[in-house]
Write a protein that holds these residues in place. Structure first.
Motif, PDB file in Angstrom:
ATOM      1  N   ALA A  20      36.908  43.291  34.072  1.00 51.52           N
ATOM      2  CA  ALA A  20      38.362  43.698  34.213  1.00 51.52           C
ATOM      3  C   ALA A  20      39.092  42.490  34.980  1.00 51.52           C
ATOM      4  O   ALA A  20      40.287  42.308  34.662  1.00 51.52           O
ATOM      5  CB  ALA A  20      38.505  45.123  34.899  1.00 51.52           C
ATOM      6  N   TYR A  21      38.616  41.856  35.935  1.00 54.98           N
ATOM      7  CA  TYR A  21      38.840  40.829  36.593  1.00 54.98           C
ATOM      8  C   TYR A  21      39.226  39.627  35.745  1.00 54.98           C
ATOM      9  O   TYR A  21      40.280  39.000  35.977  1.00 54.98           O
ATOM     10  CB  TYR A  21      37.990  40.365  37.905  1.00 54.98           C
ATOM     11  CG  TYR A  21      38.252  41.350  39.135  1.00 54.98           C
ATOM     12  CD1 TYR A  21      39.458  41.398  39.646  1.00 54.98           C
ATOM     13  CD2 TYR A  21      37.196  42.196  39.623  1.00 54.98           C
ATOM     14  CE1 TYR A  21      39.837  42.201  40.775  1.00 54.98           C
ATOM     15  CE2 TYR A  21      37.376  43.030  40.576  1.00 54.98           C
ATOM     16  CZ  TYR A  21      38.621  42.935  41.333  1.00 54.98           C
ATOM     17  OH  TYR A  21      38.776  43.670  42.397  1.00 54.98           O
ATOM     18  N   VAL A  22      38.199  39.091  34.969  1.00 59.13           N
ATOM     19  CA  VAL A  22      38.451  38.100  34.119  1.00 59.13           C
ATOM     20  C   VAL A  22      39.233  38.522  32.927  1.00 59.13           C
ATOM     21  O   VAL A  22      39.923  37.435  32.300  1.00 59.13           O
ATOM     22  CB  VAL A  22      36.993  37.917  33.520  1.00 59.13           C
ATOM     23  CG1 VAL A  22      36.820  36.522  32.393  1.00 59.13           C
ATOM     24  CG2 VAL A  22      35.991  37.422  34.795  1.00 59.13           C
ATOM     25  N   LEU A  23      39.471  39.539  32.473  1.00 58.27           N
ATOM     26  CA  LEU A  23      40.048  39.937  31.093  1.00 58.27           C
ATOM     27  C   LEU A  23      41.767  39.329  31.291  1.00 58.27           C
ATOM     28  O   LEU A  23      41.853  38.822  30.124  1.00 58.27           O
ATOM     29  CB  LEU A  23      40.223  41.543  30.942  1.00 58.27           C
ATOM     30  CG  LEU A  23      40.681  42.060  29.498  1.00 58.27           C
ATOM     31  CD1 LEU A  23      39.782  41.207  28.612  1.00 58.27           C
ATOM     32  CD2 LEU A  23      40.574  43.401  29.598  1.00 58.27           C
ATOM     33  N   PRO A  24      42.351  39.504  32.304  1.00 53.45           N
ATOM     34  CA  PRO A  24      43.648  38.997  32.232  1.00 53.45           C
ATOM     35  C   PRO A  24      43.666  37.361  32.058  1.00 53.45           C
ATOM     36  O   PRO A  24      44.696  36.974  31.191  1.00 53.45           O
ATOM     37  CB  PRO A  24      44.475  39.342  33.671  1.00 53.45           C
ATOM     38  CG  PRO A  24      43.652  40.493  33.916  1.00 53.45           C
ATOM     39  CD  PRO A  24      42.181  40.301  33.603  1.00 53.45           C
ATOM     40  N   SER A  25      42.970  36.628  32.791  1.00 52.22           N
ATOM     41  CA  SER A  25      42.873  35.315  32.463  1.00 52.22           C
ATOM     42  C   SER A  25      42.486  34.800  31.026  1.00 52.22           C
ATOM     43  O   SER A  25      43.107  33.950  30.499  1.00 52.22           O
ATOM     44  CB  SER A  25      41.896  34.874  33.627  1.00 52.22           C
ATOM     45  OG  SER A  25      42.377  34.967  34.951  1.00 52.22           O
ATOM     46  N   PHE A  26      41.590  35.704  30.662  1.00 54.16           N
ATOM     47  CA  PHE A  26      41.334  35.221  29.268  1.00 54.16           C
ATOM     48  C   PHE A  26      42.111  35.576  28.238  1.00 54.16           C
ATOM     49  O   PHE A  26      42.161  34.857  27.018  1.00 54.16           O
ATOM     50  CB  PHE A  26      39.802  36.318  29.112  1.00 54.16           C
ATOM     51  CG  PHE A  26      39.391  36.165  27.705  1.00 54.16           C
ATOM     52  CD1 PHE A  26      38.655  35.059  27.162  1.00 54.16           C
ATOM     53  CD2 PHE A  26      39.555  36.889  26.500  1.00 54.16           C
ATOM     54  CE1 PHE A  26      38.213  34.858  25.943  1.00 54.16           C
ATOM     55  CE2 PHE A  26      39.071  36.824  25.266  1.00 54.16           C
ATOM     56  CZ  PHE A  26      38.346  35.647  25.183  1.00 54.16           C
ATOM     57  N   LEU A  30      43.585  32.812  26.009  1.00 57.88           N
ATOM     58  CA  LEU A  30      43.716  33.331  24.331  1.00 57.88           C
ATOM     59  C   LEU A  30      44.955  32.890  23.886  1.00 57.88           C
ATOM     60  O   LEU A  30      45.140  32.205  22.698  1.00 57.88           O
ATOM     61  CB  LEU A  30      43.185  34.540  24.080  1.00 57.88           C
ATOM     62  CG  LEU A  30      43.106  35.011  22.589  1.00 57.88           C
ATOM     63  CD1 LEU A  30      41.601  34.218  21.888  1.00 57.88           C
ATOM     64  CD2 LEU A  30      42.691  36.460  22.513  1.00 57.88           C
ATOM     65  N   LEU A  31      46.028  33.308  24.651  1.00 56.41           N
ATOM     66  CA  LEU A  31      47.284  33.065  24.035  1.00 56.41           C
ATOM     67  C   LEU A  31      47.897  31.802  23.841  1.00 56.41           C
ATOM     68  O   LEU A  31      48.508  31.170  23.119  1.00 56.41           O
ATOM     69  CB  LEU A  31      48.177  34.185  24.906  1.00 56.41           C
ATOM     70  CG  LEU A  31      49.775  33.860  24.605  1.00 56.41           C
ATOM     71  CD1 LEU A  31      49.864  34.502  23.128  1.00 56.41           C
ATOM     72  CD2 LEU A  31      50.522  34.553  25.698  1.00 56.41           C
TER      73      LEU A  31
END
Length: 297
Positions: A20-26, A30-31
């Motif tokens: 969950a912590y890594v998901l926003p940065s990923f 990706l974008l």
């Protein structure tokens, strides 16, 4: 049994809390990185002039590059630029770092590092503009000095050979301060006992540099070589400001070729194909360098 289930739930929660912590940065990565790369690959398989919709042509753009003299000239220029720029940006900072780390005058070491780091923080546009005026025609600063010495003016930016040499030297000069800081920190991490033992055994400064400093800087050197190689293949700003890719395409690098085809000729398909080739070259060089270093270790 209850304790076992509690431990499993706790482990599961910890694992997914990390995700969950890594998901926003990923998602951001990706974008801003992966999506443009994939779109560029798509455009490289089309004929696209910006004004109309892309037309699928398959691998036609890549096939045309195989017989495109301008493309191969840009590849040759980029390789030459990289072959000469990378060693300059590695060996000069390494030697300076060793000298500054061993000097007893610490203020002098700090002063030299600060002075050499100024070009690093300056924008490439500013650096290129200043050097262009210093090297220009008969009224340039360097040509004025040469004229007073009776050596005559040199057409630094108008001669194909001189133009590429000048771009290489200015690029290396700008980045020396950055790599100097990395190598300086690396030299300070080498145990002083090694130098003391070598001195007792009669090794001079040159022998200590080649047999202690260089091997001790191996991890830093790998990082610097990879960074320098990637930056060299991506060079654009400095060339654009100083020579614009000229004279006669003598300083046209791969990124300059991408810019020219994409934003001057509006051949986005061909420009995207070159961009994909450049990406593959950079990935291949990085992988080869890491593999060679790993095998030597």
């Amino acid at each position: 049994m209850a304790r076992s289930l509690t431990k499993k739930k706790s482990s599961f929660a910890q694992r997914w809390s990390g995700v969950a912590y890594v998901l926003p940065s990923f998602a951001v990565l990706l974008l801003i990185a992966l999506v443009p790369i994939l779109y560029t690959v798509f455009l490289s398989l089309t004929k696209y002039d910006v004004l109309s919709d892309p037309v699928w042509v398959g691998t036609a753009n890549y096939e045309k590059l195989l017989t495109d003299d301008k493309f191969w000239s840009a590849v040759k220029t980029t390789v030459i630029y990289t072959v000469f720029t990378v060693p300059l940006q590695i060996f000069i900072p390494m030697l300076l770092a060793d000298m500054l780390a061993k000097t007893k005058e610490k203020w002098l070491s700090s002063f030299v590092r600060s002075i050499l780091f100024i070009p690093v923080v300056a924008s490439l546009i500013l650096v290129g503009t200043v050097w262009r005026y210093m090297l220009s025609g008969d009224t340039g600063f360097l040509n004025t000095i040469l004229d007073t010495m009776g050596l005559g003016p040199i057409n630094f930016l108008g001669d194909p050979t001189w133009a590429l040499v000048v771009v290489i030297l200015v690029s290396a000069w700008k980045n020396i301060g950055y790599f100097l800081v990395l190598f300086y920190a690396g030299v300070l991490d080498i145990p002083a006992e090694r130098y003391e033992a070598a001195a007792v055994d009669g090794a001079n400064q040159t022998q200590q540099f080649f047999h202690i400093t260089i091997p001790g800087l191996r991890p830093v050197t790998v990082l610097c070589v990879i960074l320098s190689t990637i930056w060299s293949f991506q060079v654009f700003d400095l060339v654009y400001v100083m020579t614009g890719g000229g004279p006669g395409g003598a300083t046209t690098t791969l990124v300059m070729a991408i810019y020219s085809r994409g934003f001057k000729l509006f051949r986005m398909g061909s420009a995207s194909a070159i961009a994909v080739v450049l990406l593959i070259i950079i990935i291949a060089f990085t992988a080869i360098q890491k593999l060679v270093m790993k095998e030597e270790d």
